[in-house]
Design a protein around this motif. Structure first.
Motif, PDB file in Angstrom:
ATOM      1  N   PRO A  69       0.835  -1.207   0.000  1.00  0.00           N
ATOM      2  CA  PRO A  69       0.000   0.000   0.000  1.00  0.00           C
ATOM      3  C   PRO A  69       0.871   1.258   0.000  1.00  0.00           C
ATOM      4  N   PRO A  70       0.368   2.372  -0.564  1.00  0.00           N
ATOM      5  CA  PRO A  70       1.190   3.590  -0.653  1.00  0.00           C
ATOM      6  C   PRO A  70       1.451   4.203   0.712  1.00  0.00           C
ATOM      7  N   ILE A  71       2.586   4.892   0.811  1.00  0.00           N
ATOM      8  CA  ILE A  71       2.920   5.604   2.055  1.00  0.00           C
ATOM      9  C   ILE A  71       2.514   7.073   1.942  1.00  0.00           C
ATOM     10  N   LEU A  72       2.632   7.658   0.752  1.00  0.00           N
ATOM     11  CA  LEU A  72       2.291   9.059   0.549  1.00  0.00           C
ATOM     12  C   LEU A  72       1.139   9.188  -0.440  1.00  0.00           C
ATOM     13  N   ILE A  73       0.327  10.221  -0.249  1.00  0.00           N
ATOM     14  CA  ILE A  73      -0.815  10.465  -1.119  1.00  0.00           C
ATOM     15  C   ILE A  73      -0.427  11.474  -2.198  1.00  0.00           C
ATOM     16  N   PRO A  74      -1.182  11.549  -3.307  1.00  0.00           N
ATOM     17  CA  PRO A  74      -0.900  12.582  -4.310  1.00  0.00           C
ATOM     18  C   PRO A  74      -0.998  13.977  -3.705  1.00  0.00           C
ATOM     19  N   ILE A  75      -0.198  14.882  -4.192  1.00  0.00           N
ATOM     20  CA  ILE A  75      -0.131  16.227  -3.617  1.00  0.00           C
ATOM     21  C   ILE A  75      -1.420  16.993  -3.865  1.00  0.00           C
ATOM     22  N   LYS A  76      -2.141  16.672  -4.920  1.00  0.00           N
ATOM     23  CA  LYS A  76      -3.405  17.369  -5.191  1.00  0.00           C
ATOM     24  C   LYS A  76      -4.427  17.119  -4.081  1.00  0.00           C
ATOM     25  N   GLU A  77      -4.293  15.978  -3.369  1.00  0.00           N
ATOM     26  CA  GLU A  77      -5.203  15.679  -2.264  1.00  0.00           C
ATOM     27  C   GLU A  77      -5.014  16.650  -1.106  1.00  0.00           C
ATOM     28  N   LEU A  78      -3.845  17.272  -1.025  1.00  0.00           N
ATOM     29  CA  LEU A  78      -3.574  18.228   0.051  1.00  0.00           C
ATOM     30  C   LEU A  78      -4.087  19.624  -0.293  1.00  0.00           C
ATOM     31  N   GLN A  79      -4.600  19.809  -1.522  1.00  0.00           N
ATOM     32  CA  GLN A  79      -5.052  21.128  -1.967  1.00  0.00           C
ATOM     33  C   GLN A  79      -6.568  21.205  -2.127  1.00  0.00           C
ATOM     34  N   LYS A  80      -7.289  20.274  -1.522  1.00  0.00           N
ATOM     35  CA  LYS A  80      -8.748  20.275  -1.648  1.00  0.00           C
ATOM     36  C   LYS A  80      -9.382  21.435  -0.896  1.00  0.00           C
ATOM     37  N   ASP A  81      -8.825  21.762   0.259  1.00  0.00           N
ATOM     38  CA  ASP A  81      -9.367  22.853   1.076  1.00  0.00           C
ATOM     39  C   ASP A  81      -8.834  24.181   0.545  1.00  0.00           C
ATOM     40  N   LYS A  82      -9.718  25.012  -0.009  1.00  0.00           N
ATOM     41  CA  LYS A  82      -9.316  26.249  -0.673  1.00  0.00           C
ATOM     42  C   LYS A  82      -8.770  27.302   0.286  1.00  0.00           C
ATOM     43  N   LYS A  83      -9.000  27.149   1.574  1.00  0.00           N
ATOM     44  CA  LYS A  83      -8.515  28.170   2.512  1.00  0.00           C
ATOM     45  C   LYS A  83      -6.987  28.150   2.637  1.00  0.00           C
ATOM     46  N   PHE A  84      -6.344  27.084   2.135  1.00  0.00           N
ATOM     47  CA  PHE A  84      -4.880  26.997   2.192  1.00  0.00           C
ATOM     48  C   PHE A  84      -4.215  27.477   0.895  1.00  0.00           C
ATOM     49  N   ASP A  85      -5.024  27.923  -0.076  1.00  0.00           N
ATOM     50  CA  ASP A  85      -4.468  28.305  -1.381  1.00  0.00           C
ATOM     51  C   ASP A  85      -3.525  29.506  -1.266  1.00  0.00           C
ATOM     52  N   ILE A  86      -2.363  29.370  -1.886  1.00  0.00           N
ATOM     53  CA  ILE A  86      -1.387  30.468  -2.009  1.00  0.00           C
ATOM     54  C   ILE A  86      -0.899  30.448  -3.457  1.00  0.00           C
ATOM     55  N   TYR A  87      -1.089  31.550  -4.183  1.00  0.00           N
ATOM     56  CA  TYR A  87      -0.764  31.578  -5.606  1.00  0.00           C
ATOM     57  C   TYR A  87       0.497  32.395  -5.884  1.00  0.00           C
ATOM     58  N   ILE A  88       1.376  31.795  -6.691  1.00  0.00           N
ATOM     59  CA  ILE A  88       2.568  32.483  -7.200  1.00  0.00           C
ATOM     60  C   ILE A  88       2.578  32.308  -8.713  1.00  0.00           C
ATOM     61  N   ASP A  89       2.561  33.402  -9.430  1.00  0.00           N
ATOM     62  CA  ASP A  89       2.556  33.377 -10.903  1.00  0.00           C
ATOM     63  C   ASP A  89       1.445  32.489 -11.457  1.00  0.00           C
ATOM     64  N   GLY A  90       0.320  32.466 -10.766  1.00  0.00           N
ATOM     65  CA  GLY A  90      -0.824  31.698 -11.241  1.00  0.00           C
ATOM     66  C   GLY A  90      -0.874  30.258 -10.776  1.00  0.00           C
ATOM     67  N   TRP A  91       0.149  29.787 -10.055  1.00  0.00           N
ATOM     68  CA  TRP A  91       0.202  28.393  -9.591  1.00  0.00           C
ATOM     69  C   TRP A  91      -0.102  28.328  -8.095  1.00  0.00           C
TER      70      TRP A  91
END
Length: 683
Positions: free
Chosen positions: A348-370
């Motif tokens: 079984p995997p040890i780490l999850i995809p990084i996109k799963e950590l960006q589901k909650d929009k309150k943590f969004d930080i944008y640099i150059d559109g990313w």
């Protein structure tokens, strides 16, 4: 009684005559025998100093400032005017000058006794006076003896803990480095009020070794940044100016920083310096700050599972020990992302995809559109994988020993890999890459696979960025080491013997795979139409190649061979061009991309840039000696073309740069040409 026989007396040994000897070359004086004096005169040290003094006698100085884009031209001017130049050094710090080492004393005399003008600048050469003390400093330092191997015994976990304890940065050293940030910030405060120096990289992730560099991002006050931007419309040019300005600022603080070098034209412009108090190398950057959030992501993953830090530190040290961690190999960040991707794939995997950590929009930080933000507060889902560090290490080596890097793009963001073709067909990419798709539709050069690379690892935040630039020979070397390491670990597990396993992995030897840059093959897409007239194809290819050589590269050439060949039952047409390049037209081409005509023909654009470069850089200069000579062979098959380029004679370093330039342009020039050619022939 007979007289006692006389005993033979020993022959007296003549005392060796000694005399006073003084060597002005080595600046010593002593009394010795002729053999001792001869030993000194014919010794390596004395001969080396003689050679250095002879080299020094061929050096001249000229106090003049030569811009970067004219330096190759200036060297050609010196060679054609005075004779062969062996070395040339441009000093840009303090009083600017150029140090030139000629091949012969005649060239030195000719330069000193003449007056010339280069680009409206008077050249007054003067002989360089070298003292014996300066010569002594130039002596080649003796290489240090190889470090003894670590004596590591016991269970594998104990060995790896002991190794990491020996190589990781100590708490005392980390404390010293803290003063680096405050001192750097104080130095820059006078020029950039309210700026902040933010560390990132291994110092944040906790993966630093004793000799690791420190990476710093300088965050400038937004109001002041707007003022700076109003004076400079181009953000890349602004970053270059900030680097140059910071270099000049740090030169004022000689008690705090030394060995200060600015690299303003890099993809990420930086200032490199040495912090004197901590004796730590530091890289200072101003561009975007992606590194800060990359480091926070890695730290978050490491904190989620205690096995990860041990695994990351060992693989990083193993890679460094085998010389595929650093410039033109795998960066520390790229290697870390390879490990993270592997830990996403195991079952079984040890780490999850990084996109799963960006589901909650309150943590969004944008640099150059990313979006660089992620949920770093909530704990990761508990993994069901209980494998030991040794098992994970074995799996890492097995995963990458035969991995198909050439045809896949590794994407830790979604925890998957995709065929390279998927990034050419944007409509079929996952919805998670919508920002990437929108950006590439506007600017195709932003496509992750637009640059020719051997490895594609997508940055988890900045999706248009490939974080690797690993040459083919280093990639093969890496995979060979992975295969050998997997075999060693598997044998140890099967035999249940782990003594000295760490040393075995760190000291395993594999013959280096050399990249034969003197004979490089370039392949182009297949032309799979059997109805194409071969003679028409050959003539068209010869015409376009001649245009590339004469108009774009400004080479002199002659056709050395033009014949039909058969090899392994395959018939093809081979044309060999024997070429000499007189002008450096591959340096600083970006400076001459303005005022180009609105043509879609890639070759015509390149020719325009070449002409603009020669008009500005070679004004009133006609090189007499070629930079190098090379063979350019075109093999025309029924379904494809192969170009082989081989150095014959000349500056190998310049040839390598030349080939890199040519290799980056040929596909862009020839693919549209051949597509149009096939359409015309089939019409």
């Amino acid at each position: 009684m007979e007289a006692a026989k006389q005993q033979p007396q020993p022959t007296p040994v003549a005392k060796k005559e000694q005399r006073l000897f003084k060597c002005d070359v080595c600046n010593i004086q002593y009394t010795g025998t002729e053999s001792e004096i001869s030993s000194h005169i014919f010794g390596k040290k004395h001969k080396e100093r003689l050679r250095l003094l002879e080299d020094a006698s061929k050096q001249v100085l000229v106090h003049v400032s030569i811009p970067d884009h004219q330096r190759i031209v200036f060297k050609q001017f010196l060679t054609s005017t005075f004779g062969c130049v062996e070395k040339i050094y441009f000093n840009d710090l303090g009083r600017r000058f150029v140090s030139v080492t000629f091949k012969s004393l005649e060239s030195v005399t000719k330069a000193i006794n003449s007056r010339h003008i280069f680009d409206n600048k008077k050249l007054n050469f003067e002989k360089r006076n070298i003292t014996l003390r300066q010569v002594k400093k130039k002596e080649k330092k003796q290489r240090p003896l190889p470090q003894p191997r670590f004596i590591l015994t016991g269970a594998f976990e104990e060995q790896i803990r002991e190794l990491i304890k020996k190589v990781e940065r100590s708490p005392e050293k980390s404390q010293e480095i803290q003063s680096l940030y405050s001192e750097l910030q104080n130095c820059l405060m006078h020029e950039y009020p309210d700026c902040r120096v933010v560390p990132f990289g291994s110092v944040i992730t906790g993966l630093a070794f004793t000799d690791s560099d420190v990476d710093c991002f300088v965050s400038i006050n937004p109001i002041q940044m707007q003022i700076l931007m109003s004076k400079c419309d181009d953000i890349d040019l602004l970053h270059s100016r900030l680097v140059r300005n910071t270099k000049n600022i740090l030169h004022k603080y000689k008690t705090l920083f030394s060995h200060i070098v600015g690299i303003p034209r890099a993809s990420v412009p930086i200032v490199k310096c040495l912090h004197i108090k901590s004796q730590t190398n530091c890289d200072v950057s101003f561009k975007n700050g992606f590194g800060i959030y990359n480091s926070r992501l890695i730290f978050f993953f490491i904190a989620s599972d205690p096995r990860l830090k041990t695994l990351l530190q060992f693989i990083k040290y193993w890679a460094k020990n085998h010389d595929f961690l650093g410039y033109k190999t795998f960066s520390s960040y790229a290697l870390t992302m390879l490990i993270i991707y592997y830990l996403q794939q195991i079952s079984p995997p040890i780490l999850i995809p990084i996109k799963e950590l960006q589901k909650d929009k309150k943590f969004d930080i944008y640099i150059d559109g990313w979006n660089c933000g992620f949920d770093g507060i909530s704990a990761l889902p508990k993994t069901q994988n209980t494998s030991s560090v040794l098992t994970l290490l074995q799996g890492f080596y097995h995963f990458y020993e035969d991995y198909d890097f050439a045809n896949n793009v590794i994407c830790p963001y979604v925890g998957k890999s995709f065929p390279i073709e998927a990034f050419n067909n944007l409509e079929n990419l996952l919805p998670s890459f919508q920002t990437y798709v929108n950006l590439v539709k506007v600017d195709r050069s932003k496509n992750l696979i637009s640059a020719k690379r051997n490895v594609f690892v997508q940055d988890p935040f900045e999706h248009t960025r490939n974080i690797t630039n690993t040459p083919d020979n280093k990639l093969k070397f890496f995979k060979s080491h992975c295969k050998l390491a997997y075999t060693k670990i598997t044998n140890s597990i099967e035999n249940n013997t782990y003594d000295n396993l760490i040393n075995t992995l760190l000291n395993q030897q594999i013959a280096t795979v050399k990249n034969n840059s003197s004979n490089i093959l370039v392949k182009f897409p297949k032309m799979s139409n059997s109805d194409i007239d071969k003679s028409s194809l050959v003539n068209s290819v010869k015409i376009v190649v001649e245009n590339i050589l004469t108009e774009m590269l400004k080479c002199n050439f002659e056709i050395d061979n033009d014949e039909v060949c058969t090899e392994k039952n395959v018939t093809y047409h081979s044309v060999n061009f024997k070429c000499q390049t007189m002008y450096n037209v591959w340096f600083a081409r970006k400076l001459h991309t303005e005022n180009l005509s609105a043509t879609n023909n890639a070759l015509l654009k390149e020719i325009e840039i070449t002409n603009a470069l020669i008009d500005s850089g070679y004004k009133n200069i006609s090189p007499k000696n070629p930079l190098f000579s090379f063979n350019f062979t075109v093999n025309i098959f029924d379904d494809n073309l192969k170009f082989s380029i081989r150095l014959i004679d000349g500056d190998k370093r310049e040839y390598n740069i030349f080939f890199s330039f040519l290799n980056s342009r040929m596909s862009k020039i020839l693919n549209p040409f051949f597509s149009n050619l096939i359409k015309e022939i089939n019409a």
